[in-house]
Design an enzyme around this catalytic site. Structure first.
Site, PDB file in Angstrom:
ATOM      1  N   TRP A   1      50.699  21.880  86.839  1.00  0.00           N
ATOM      2  CA  TRP A   1      50.655  22.264  85.438  1.00  0.00           C
ATOM      3  C   TRP A   1      49.932  21.227  84.594  1.00  0.00           C
ATOM      4  CZ3 TRP A   1      56.620  23.378  85.274  1.00  0.00           C
ATOM      5  CH2 TRP A   1      56.881  24.541  86.030  1.00  0.00           C
TER       6      TRP A   1
ATOM      7  N   GLU B   1      70.787  10.895 104.235  1.00  0.00           N
ATOM      8  CA  GLU B   1      72.167  11.395 104.160  1.00  0.00           C
ATOM      9  C   GLU B   1      72.282  12.792 104.766  1.00  0.00           C
ATOM     10  OE1 GLU B   1      74.996  10.550 101.217  1.00  0.00           O
ATOM     11  OE2 GLU B   1      73.844   8.877 100.379  1.00  0.00           O
TER      12      GLU B   1
END
Lengths: 268, 415
Positions: free
Chosen positions: B370, B396
């Site tokens: 954009w 994680e």
């Protein structure tokens, strides 16, 4: 208060009242309300008036430097003001007073009424100092401090950029920001001070202090409890947007600049 | 729990797109939206936002460029209580709830996901492992320092064991009388290691027992034999230190065992479940921060006589991204509230982390597009958010591990 050392008189002020007004956050793009009599406040982010944050910070510093025993913050407005008071408590104020004013009464609450409220509270709370922000960023009135000082017949020190309590706690040396530069005055205590931008940089409310703030006392009062007439004396006729700012132009020479200032802008 | 939220409805506000809505609108119903926040949570969120904007904001580019976490940021994080959010007050913490941690992580990530990563691991993984599984004595010994002075690190992964975490090879040999252990091994990819004062080290005391020998040891940095390697030169979250940490015959008293011998695997699984929600909050903040930083440009830039944000093609694109961010937010916040309510939440945590990391990458990628040319240069924040987002699919628990966890929870319902 602190224990007195034998043979040494305690030299601090007993209590300061500090105003903290809930205003539309400075970063918000304010929009004129459909009725043209105010601005849109519903669903808009609010926070403590930045100059009031500075006032709260100064009072807390006086207390940390043992020049002041108690910081009492005061906010006048709807129930959401409890958040504003809580922020001040989280910064380190000792207790709060919420003067509840709601709805149309609140929309028409003006500096004169607020000054009357503070005058009553200053007497009731036996305050030796009142610290306010120099002006609120919503109305830019810059009136409450001055009127309050008049009502209490106390000296006023407006636009303070430096505050110092004398060793005997009987007077204060204040440096004021004025158009020509800086002015240093001495005022006797009790006094009313208004905080200017450069007085200090307010601290963040640390997370542990936010949690501790929950346990601090906040009293709620109404203007009626204080016997204060808060009816407005000023009627707002119209609120409108400022004119749209036009793009600037680049000129090629000083002659062209002078010509435009004279013939187009008509300021010469 | 919903009743509690409703009772706390006075002063409640919402997080996310509707954050300007407050109690007066919210309290009419007994069942508040999952984005509802209490007064305390809102104050904590706002303090974190203010700190992030004023202290971290001006330093973000430099910290990314050099890969060095600014000392002023570290000091500020500790001074303002962001490193002991859930820690008990008498251990120097704030004693706030898990949602508060998530809100701090999110707000910091809006400005710098790298700083947020450190805050997240420290609070949700290191602090919480100790407070959830450690004895009173261990808590009293280590939590205060972690809340006020030093980072902590969670040392599980090794070169040969990432997703297959329990294949770890770091060993802990008991002394003859069992009063101490000698730890030897090399951990890899350890977050916060550069500044950590304390390491939670997962080592096996008895390989014949397989994963049931895995034990968690609390190892102070000063212990002889602890060697923190050079931080990795990363694609993203660059100022969050990620280092190899070598342990060579590190002597540790038996008192430093966290919880029970051989129960380390349980603690690791347990804590990583909630750690996932924390990462979800980080990725959510990244997406929101990148979006917020990019959208104003769409109404400054004009092409073909129109603000580019007014082209329907652009409207449809940012509407899609806003939808994705809202979806991720609801998953993250709901998982956090489920954990607070004491409900099982492993599946929801996996969903939250998976979705949020995908949304972070998508949002950053779109924002670069954009912005056009400016999106591709370091002068604008989008490219950093894009680089930072990629770790969300990896640490994680990789995205595949999250999918496996979700499947594991869904399958039994239909068999």
């Amino acid at each position: 208060g602190p224990k007195s050392v034998p043979g040494k008189r305690k030299m601090s002020l007993k209590r300061a009242l500090v105003g903290c007004k809930r205003v539309i956050d400075y970063a918000v793009k304010v929009r004129v309300a459909p009725d043209g009599l105010g601005v849109v406040t519903q669903g808009v982010k609010h926070s403590m008036n930045p100059f009031d944050e500075i006032a709260v910070e100064e009072a807390i510093r006086l207390k940390e430097n043992k020049k002041l025993d108690e910081v009492v913050v005061v906010s006048c407005g709807p129930k959401e003001c409890s958040e504003t008071i809580k922020t001040a408590l989280a910064m380190g104020a000792d207790r709060g007073i919420h003067v509840l004013v709601e709805g149309p009464e609140y929309e028409k609450l003006q500096p004169l009424a607020v000054a009357k409220i503070f005058a009553k509270l200053a007497t009731e709370e036996d305050a030796s100092l009142v610290v306010l922000g120099k002006q609120a960023i919503d109305d830019d009135a810059n009136q409450t401090t001055q009127m309050l000082a008049g009502m209490l017949d106390w000296p006023q020190a407006t636009f303070a950029s430096e505050v110092e309590l004398s060793a005997d706690a009987a007077s204060m040396k204040i440096v004021r920001e004025i158009d020509g530069g800086l002015e240093t005055i001495k005022v006797s205590v009790p006094a009313v001070i208004s905080a200017d931008l450069r007085l200090n940089e307010p601290r963040f409310a640390t997370l542990p202090n936010i949690m501790k703030a929950k346990k601090k006392k906040v009293d709620q009062k109404s203007p009626a409890d204080l016997g204060v007439d808060i009816a407005p004396r000023i009627e707002v006729l119209e609120v409108s947007d400022p004119p749209v700012r036009q793009a600037g132009i680049i000129v090629e020479s000083v002659d062209e600049l002078v010509d435009k200032l004279k013939n187009e802008a008509k300021v010469l | 729990m919903l009743n509690t939220l409703a009772r706390r409805g006075v002063g409640a506000a919402l997080g996310g797109w509707r954050s300007a809505l407050t109690a007066t609108t919210a309290q009419r119903s007994l069942h508040l939206p999952v984005t509802s926040l209490t007064e305390d949570e809102l104050m904590i969120k706002e303090t974190a936002a203010q700190f992030a904007t004023e202290v971290i904001g001006p330093r973000v580019s430099e910290m990314d460029r050099t890969g060095v976490l600014d000392q002023a940021v570290i000091d500020g994080l500790f001074e303002n209580g962001f490193m002991g959010i859930e820690t008990a007050a008498d251990h120097g913490g704030t004693a706030a709830n898990f949602m508060s941690s998530c809100l701090v992580i999110e707000e910091v990530a809006k400005i710098d996901p790298a700083v947020s990563a450190g805050v997240d691991v420290h609070n949700t993984v290191v602090n919480n492992t100790i407070s959830m599984f450690g004895s009173e004595e261990i808590q009293a010994r280590f939590l205060p320092d972690l809340a006020t002075q030093h980072y902590g690190s969670f040392c599980l992964s090794e070169a040969g064991s990432g997703s297959d975490a329990f294949a770890l090879k770091t060993k802990a040999e008991a002394s003859a009388d069992g009063s101490s252990y000698r730890i030897t091994g090399e951990k890899l990819w350890i977050s916060n290691a550069e500044h950590a004062g304390v390491f939670l080290v997962f080592a096996n005391v008895d390989f014949s027992k397989g994963y049931r020998g895995i034990t968690c040891f609390v190892v102070p940095r000063e212990s002889p034999g602890v060697e923190v390697g050079k931080p990795e030169d990363k694609l993203g979250i660059r100022c969050s230190s990620t280092c190899p940490v070598r342990f060579t015959d590190v002597e540790v008293p038996a008192e430093n065992i966290l919880g029970e011998l051989g129960q380390g695997y349980k603690y690791a699984i347990g804590i990583l479940n909630e750690g996932r929600i924390g990462i979800g909050a980080q990725m959510l903040g990244l997406a929101q921060g990148c979006f917020d930083a990019t959208m104003p440009y769409l109404f400054e830039r004009e092409q073909f006589g129109t603000k580019i944000g007014d082209f329907q093609g652009m409207e449809f694109q940012y509407a899609e991204v806003a939808l994705e961010i809202e979806s991720a937010r609801l998953l993250v916040y709901n998982a956090a509230r489920m954990k607070e309510a004491g409900m099982p939440f492993a599946m929801e945590a996996a969903m939250a982390k998976l979705k949020a990391s995908r949304v972070a990458e998508l949002t950053a990628s779109k924002c670069i597009e954009w912005l056009g040319g400016p999106g591709f240069i370091k002068d604008y924040p989008a490219e950093k958010f894009f680089r930072d987002s990629k770790i969300g699919a990896i640490y994680e628990g990789t995205s595949n591990i999250q999918l496996a966890t979700i499947a594991k929870n869904i399958k039994p319902l239909y068999q």
